[in-house]
Design an enzyme around this catalytic site. Structure first.
Site, PDB file in Angstrom:
ATOM      1  N   ASP A  91       0.298  -1.341   0.093  1.00  0.00           N
ATOM      2  CA  ASP A  91       0.189  -0.038  -0.074  1.00  0.00           C
ATOM      3  C   ASP A  91       1.009   1.173  -0.247  1.00  0.00           C
ATOM      4  O   ASP A  91       1.734   0.734  -0.138  1.00  0.00           O
ATOM      5  CB  ASP A  91      -1.018   0.122   1.156  1.00  0.00           C
ATOM      6  CG  ASP A  91      -1.973  -0.529   1.012  1.00  0.00           C
ATOM      7  OD1 ASP A  91      -2.870  -1.425  -0.026  1.00  0.00           O
ATOM      8  OD2 ASP A  91      -2.835  -0.478   2.386  1.00  0.00           O
ATOM      9  N   ASP A 114      -4.697  -2.636   4.925  1.00  0.00           N
ATOM     10  CA  ASP A 114      -5.042  -2.235   5.792  1.00  0.00           C
ATOM     11  C   ASP A 114      -6.660  -2.217   6.586  1.00  0.00           C
ATOM     12  O   ASP A 114      -7.281  -2.279   7.128  1.00  0.00           O
ATOM     13  CB  ASP A 114      -5.003  -0.773   6.128  1.00  0.00           C
ATOM     14  CG  ASP A 114      -4.965  -0.159   5.089  1.00  0.00           C
ATOM     15  OD1 ASP A 114      -5.508  -0.222   4.243  1.00  0.00           O
ATOM     16  OD2 ASP A 114      -4.195   0.859   5.061  1.00  0.00           O
ATOM     17  N   ASP A 135      -9.015  -5.226   2.206  1.00  0.00           N
ATOM     18  CA  ASP A 135      -7.744  -6.608   1.422  1.00  0.00           C
ATOM     19  C   ASP A 135      -7.888  -7.840   2.547  1.00  0.00           C
ATOM     20  O   ASP A 135      -6.645  -8.551   2.044  1.00  0.00           O
ATOM     21  CB  ASP A 135      -6.683  -5.702   2.188  1.00  0.00           C
ATOM     22  CG  ASP A 135      -6.739  -4.468   1.359  1.00  0.00           C
ATOM     23  OD1 ASP A 135      -6.948  -4.082   0.703  1.00  0.00           O
ATOM     24  OD2 ASP A 135      -6.433  -3.381   2.369  1.00  0.00           O
TER      25      ASP A 135
END
Length: 1027
Positions: A457, A759, A763
């Site tokens: 990310d 997070d 996901d």
């Protein structure tokens, strides 16, 4: 080939999500196990898992029946005055409450709306719990303790910490040690009968003492491991949640929750206790963890029941806690699940396979050795004509042969191999915890060492996650916002109506909150993006509480990574409805057909204005700013909460640019990954220009790399994907399924070992699909953390690199230990077997072999499996998915060192007496002592050589590893004591200084020979050994 055999028979177990069939199959292949209690201690308890699955199915059926009964009861009781037969227990009433824990449990677990109504609805139950749905529990410390006594604590029953003596008892279950103990007892009885005390007891007591030493050293090592795992388990269970108590909203551990607390739940949270819905919007609950049912359940005032252990899939709400701990179904399920244990790791399984193969070979050698030695004795008896008359000496001789054969099995079955993995992993996990990485899945440690790709990310991982609004474009006017003074100056350039609408948008369309803590200070709660916007709103002079009280929230659609926007519908003071929307700039702007001009008037969004706004978004993004567009639309009064929030005809209020600086050290960490052969890819939901700017700053996006948007990526066919995936370095505006698709193709088509960071709740599929799922400890939701294998406690990319380094260290440390142990196995087997066949006696006795076994097993694992990672680990190419665990290099070192040791020991056996000029009655005993001493020092120096499998310099950083130095020192000191002072028990005799120096020299020569072996090129090695 051993590696092929292992892959075929023990290769079915994956790093995670292994099938029950694969887990069961390898267990059935482990035919020769000396101590099942110890060997399988750190493997999954499949029977307990079946129990947990049965409990889930039972829960599913119970809840299904409860819902049906509840619905039928509701229809029946409509319009009927309900009367309660419930009687408050005396102890509950005397404590100041009007409802007991059992009644509360039956309400939620039974989904009993009838009982809810009988007790006066939500407010009635809150009143009976002496709490408030707005202020929460307002009790003193004494009252909280009283509440705890009545309703219990929010903790599950855990397995008690096993004492040291339990591990001693388990170590005593070793079948070969039990047989040796029987031999020792018989030897003791026969010896005492023939030679009396104390001389007749020496052999028997020597074996007993050796057994006890092995048992206590093994138990100590295992006990320390269990304590380390217990500490790590405590860390895993540290979960905090937002709670209103004593009129203040505060962060609190879920274990401190009590019935009466008001808990705030949002997307991705795990429901921490059973409770009732107080207020909220669009709440969808996933109950699959409790019931196995994948279809989410809508929770509202009509269906207010929230069950502990379930997950918030969408929406947000407040919940009144009613039942905690072991009174919940989740508590009972967790108690069973905890007994099921974690899956074994692929390396543990492979090494169980190695132990099984070598064990079978060892058993064969042991039987043949015993047969040869016994045949020699019987031949002598036949030649003497005394085969019918057996003396005590003959019996003791036969017993000694049997003990030697059993001890060969002790040495040959490397029971410590699978446990060395656990030891190394426990050590690494403890150290990684100090480096801000919490390992949830044991296998992740070893798998991370093989990783070839990291999909990371951007927000919070590569960047600091400390966001501030630094640029705005409101009513077409672009301004920089450096501090609160500049923010206030903006107000003077913007019409009042626009400021009013902007503040209304920021303060009502938010998942954050502005609250006052116990000290009376203003505190902003929410995600970093929400916090940045609320902070900006406050700096403009806005009043969050006043703005929220002025309007009524009608509907909320929380932000999620699929829609990339958040929306609310509010009722204005005049009764009109208005929808506010914010999110990804180009997405929200595409929903607009009007805009606020410089005078604050609403005008159509023409081409020139649209182009100006697009250029502004691009300009902000190229400066690495996250851009958000804020818009609103007036909604018709006929709007129903069941309808979706409008997605068109919005009025654009403005665009904000939020700065999130790159973390210090990220560029260097990315460079380390590149040098280590690990490709770093950025996968983000942000604008592509923002993503590219950040990726260049981090060193991720290079000249030949591809930056692509999610929508474009998902339109590609399989052939096109195959072509571009290897070069993708940035994926922007990606959905969770885009990330999942990328990870899946990298793993299946390109055979990469993929680590993924995440997070959010969405996901979870990618984290589950990846070889290693890395969840963010600060920004990550509980759903993401539960799907992850490692939790990055500081959300820092540099920590991910540390995890990779530790993973490589674990893998290589276990390889070092396996190389060392197999060398000892090979030499001990061949020496004893060949001696028995050619000379009729074994040079190493049972006591001596037990000591050698401890050096190579428990002590060897402690020394080599706990080596800290070296910096040069990240300069090697990754092992990847196809790498052989027992590599060509290891075979070269094992066979080379074994050959040297065998030649030396054999030479000492045949020419030792002449070399050391031994004669007289004790010549044989002295020679055997010299052989034993030389053999042990060969292992001591081989242990040092095993620190590096390819490097000549094996002393680098040796004094930093105090465990290694301590193990070597203890081995040398104990060897001195055994030889010089315990001769009667260990069948040794004291040696002279010269003899000691020669033994040490023989061991030491193994080091330059090991160095010379390492100079053999890998190509020659592969051709020579045909591996």
């Amino acid at each position: 080939m051993m590696e092929n055999y292992l892959n075929q028979n023990f290769g079915g177990v994956k790093s995670k999500n292994s099938s029950e069939e694969a887990l069961q199959r390898w267990r059935s292949l482990c035919g020769l196990v000396k101590n099942p209690k110890r060997r399988f201690r750190f493997t999954a308890n499949l029977s307990k898992r079946f129990e947990a699955e049965a409990m889930k199915r039972s829960n599913q059926e119970k809840l299904r029946v409860a819902v049906l009964v509840s619905k039928a009861a509701l229809q029946f009781v409509q319009g009927i005055a309900l009367q309660s037969e419930y009687v408050v227990p005396e102890e509950v009433e005397s404590a100041g409450f009007q409802i007991c824990a059992e009644e509360l449990g039956s309400i939620v677990e039974g989904h009993d709306m009838k009982k809810v109504k009988i007790h006066g609805g939500l407010d009635g139950i809150a009143s009976k719990l002496s709490t408030s749905t707005t202020d929460g529990i307002t009790d003193s410390e004494d009252r909280l303790k009283c509440r705890q006594e009545v309703y219990g604590i929010n903790k599950f029953t855990e397995n008690a910490v096993r004492s040291f003596w339990v591990f001693v008892w388990e170590a005593l279950h070793d079948m070969t040690l039990i047989i040796l103990a029987v031999c020792a007892f018989v030897s003791l009885v026969v010896g005492l009968a023939m030679e009396g005390w104390p001389k007749g007891a020496h052999d028997g007591l020597g074996i007993v003492a050796s057994i006890l030493l092995v048992v206590f050293v093994t138990a100590t090592s295992d006990y320390r491991q269990s304590l380390q795992f217990k500490d790590l388990d405590k860390e895993k269970k540290k979960i905090s949640i937002q709670v209103t108590r004593n009129k203040f909203r505060q962060k609190m551990s879920i274990y401190e929750l009590l019935p009466g607390d008001i808990v705030h739940l949002a997307i991705g949270d795990q429901v921490p206790a059973d409770g009732l819905f107080v207020s909220g919007f669009s709440v969808l609950i996933n109950e699959s963890s409790l019931t196995g049912e994948s279809e989410p359940v809508m929770v509202s005032a009509e269906n207010p029941f929230l069950l502990s252990g379930t997950k918030v899939q969408d929406g947000s709400c407040k919940m009144l806690v009613t039942t905690v701990g072991m009174r919940t179904q989740w508590g009972k399920l967790m108690a069973t699940l905890s007994e099921g244990g974690d899956d074994e790791t692929p390396l543990q399984v492979k090494l169980n396979g190695v132990a099984t193969i070598i064990g079978k070979i060892g058993l064969f050698f042991a039987v043949v050795t015993f047969a040869v030695l016994a045949q020699g004795l019987l031949s002598r008896k036949f030649q003497d004509g005394s085969y019918l008359s057996w003396t005590g000496d003959d019996a003791l001789q036969m017993l000694e042969y049997f003990a030697v054969a059993v001890t060969i099995v002790v040495v040959a079955v490397p029971e410590g191999l699978p446990l060395a993995v656990t030891l190394s992993l426990a050590f690494a996990m403890k150290k990684m915890m100090n480096d801000k990485a919490l390992v949830r899945n044991l296998a992740a440690c070893e798998t991370m060492g093989s990783s070839t790709s990291i999909c990371s990310d951007k927000t919070g991982t590569l960047t600091t996650n400390h966001m501030t609004v630094v640029k705005t474009c409101i009513c077409g006017d672009i301004k920089e916002v450096g501090d609160s003074k500049e923010a206030k100056n903006i107000c003077s350039h913007i019409p009042g109506a626009a400021v009013k609408t902007l503040l209304q948008s920021m303060f009502t369309n938010t998942g954050g909150e502005v609250v006052f803590n116990k000290d009376g200070k203003c505190e902003i709660l929410g995600t970093p993006t929400e916090t940045a916007l609320l902070e900006f709103g406050l700096s403009l002079g806005g009043d969050f509480l006043a703005e929220r009280q002025e309007v009524e929230l009608v509907k909320v659609e929380p932000f999620n990574s699929l829609k990339k926007r958040m929306g609310v519908v509010i009722r204005l003071p005049g009764g009109q409805l208005r929808a506010h929307c914010k999110g990804a700039s180009e997405i929200v702007l595409s929903m607009c057909d009007k805009v606020m001009d410089a005078a604050g008037n609403v005008v159509p969004l023409d081409e020139a204005t649209k182009k100006h706004l697009d250029n502004t978004i691009e300009s902000f993004a190229s400066e690495a700013l996250r851009t958000l567009c804020l818009a609103y639309v007036e909604v018709d009064s006929s709007y129903s909460v069941k309808e979706q929030i409008p997605t068109e005809k919005y009025i654009c209020v403005g665009i904000v640019g939020i700065k999130d600086p790159v973390r210090p050290g990220v560029r260097e960490s990315v460079a380390i990954c590149r040098a280590a052969g690990i490709t770093v890819r950025m996968v983000t939901g942000d604008n592509i220009n923002t993503a590219k700017a950040i990726a260049r700053e981090c060193g991720i996006l290079t000249d030949g790399g591809i930056a692509i948007e999610g929508p474009e990526f998902r339109e590609k066919n399989l052939e096109e994907m195959m072509e571009i995936i290897p070069n993708i370095q940035v994926m922007a505006r990606s959905s969770p399924m885009d990330k999942h698709t990328l990870v899946k193709h990298l793993r299946t088509m390109f055979n990469e070992v993929v680590a993924v960071t995440g997070d959010g709740t969405n996901d979870a599929p990618a984290l589950h699909e990846a070889d290693i799922g890395l969840a963010m400890g600060i920004a990550g939701t509980e759903v993401a953390k539960e799907s992850a294998d490692v939790i990055i406690m500081d959300d820092n990319f540099s920590t991910i690199v540390t995890v990779a380094k530790w993973g490589r260290s674990v893998y290589i440390n276990i390889q070092k230990f396996v190389q060392f142990q197999l060398t000892v196995n090979v030499v001990a087997l061949i020496v004893n077997f060949s001696s028995a066949c050619l000379s009729g006696h074994a040079p190493l006795t049972a006591v001596q072999l037990l000591w050698v076994n401890m050096i190579m097993d428990t002590l060897g694992a402690l020394a080599l499996a706990t080596e800290p990672p070296q910096d040069d680990l990240m300069k090697r190419m990754p092992v990847g998915r196809k790498g052989n665990f027992i590599s060509n290099v290891m075979w070269r070192n094992i066979l080379g060192q074994s050959f040297y040791q065998f030649i030396v020991i054999w030479y000492l056996q045949t020419e030792g007496k002449a070399l050391f000029q031994l004669s007289g009655r004790n010549a044989d005993l002295t020679l055997n002592t010299l052989i034993f001493n030389s053999f042990v020092f060969c292992q001591v120096f081989n242990e040092i050589s095993s620190r590096e499998m390819e490097k000549i310099d094996v002393f680098g950083g040796i004094f930093k590893n105090y465990i290694f130095v301590a193990v070597l020192s203890c081995t040398a000191i104990f060897q001195l004591i055994i030889v010089q002072f315990l001769g009667d028990f260990a069948n040794t005799t004291p040696l002279t200084l010269v003899q000691w120096l020669v033994c040490i020299l023989i061991g030491f020569i193994g080091m330059p020979i090991s160095a010379a072996i390492k100079l053999i090129p890998d190509e020659v090695n592969r051709r020579f050994f045909l591996f």
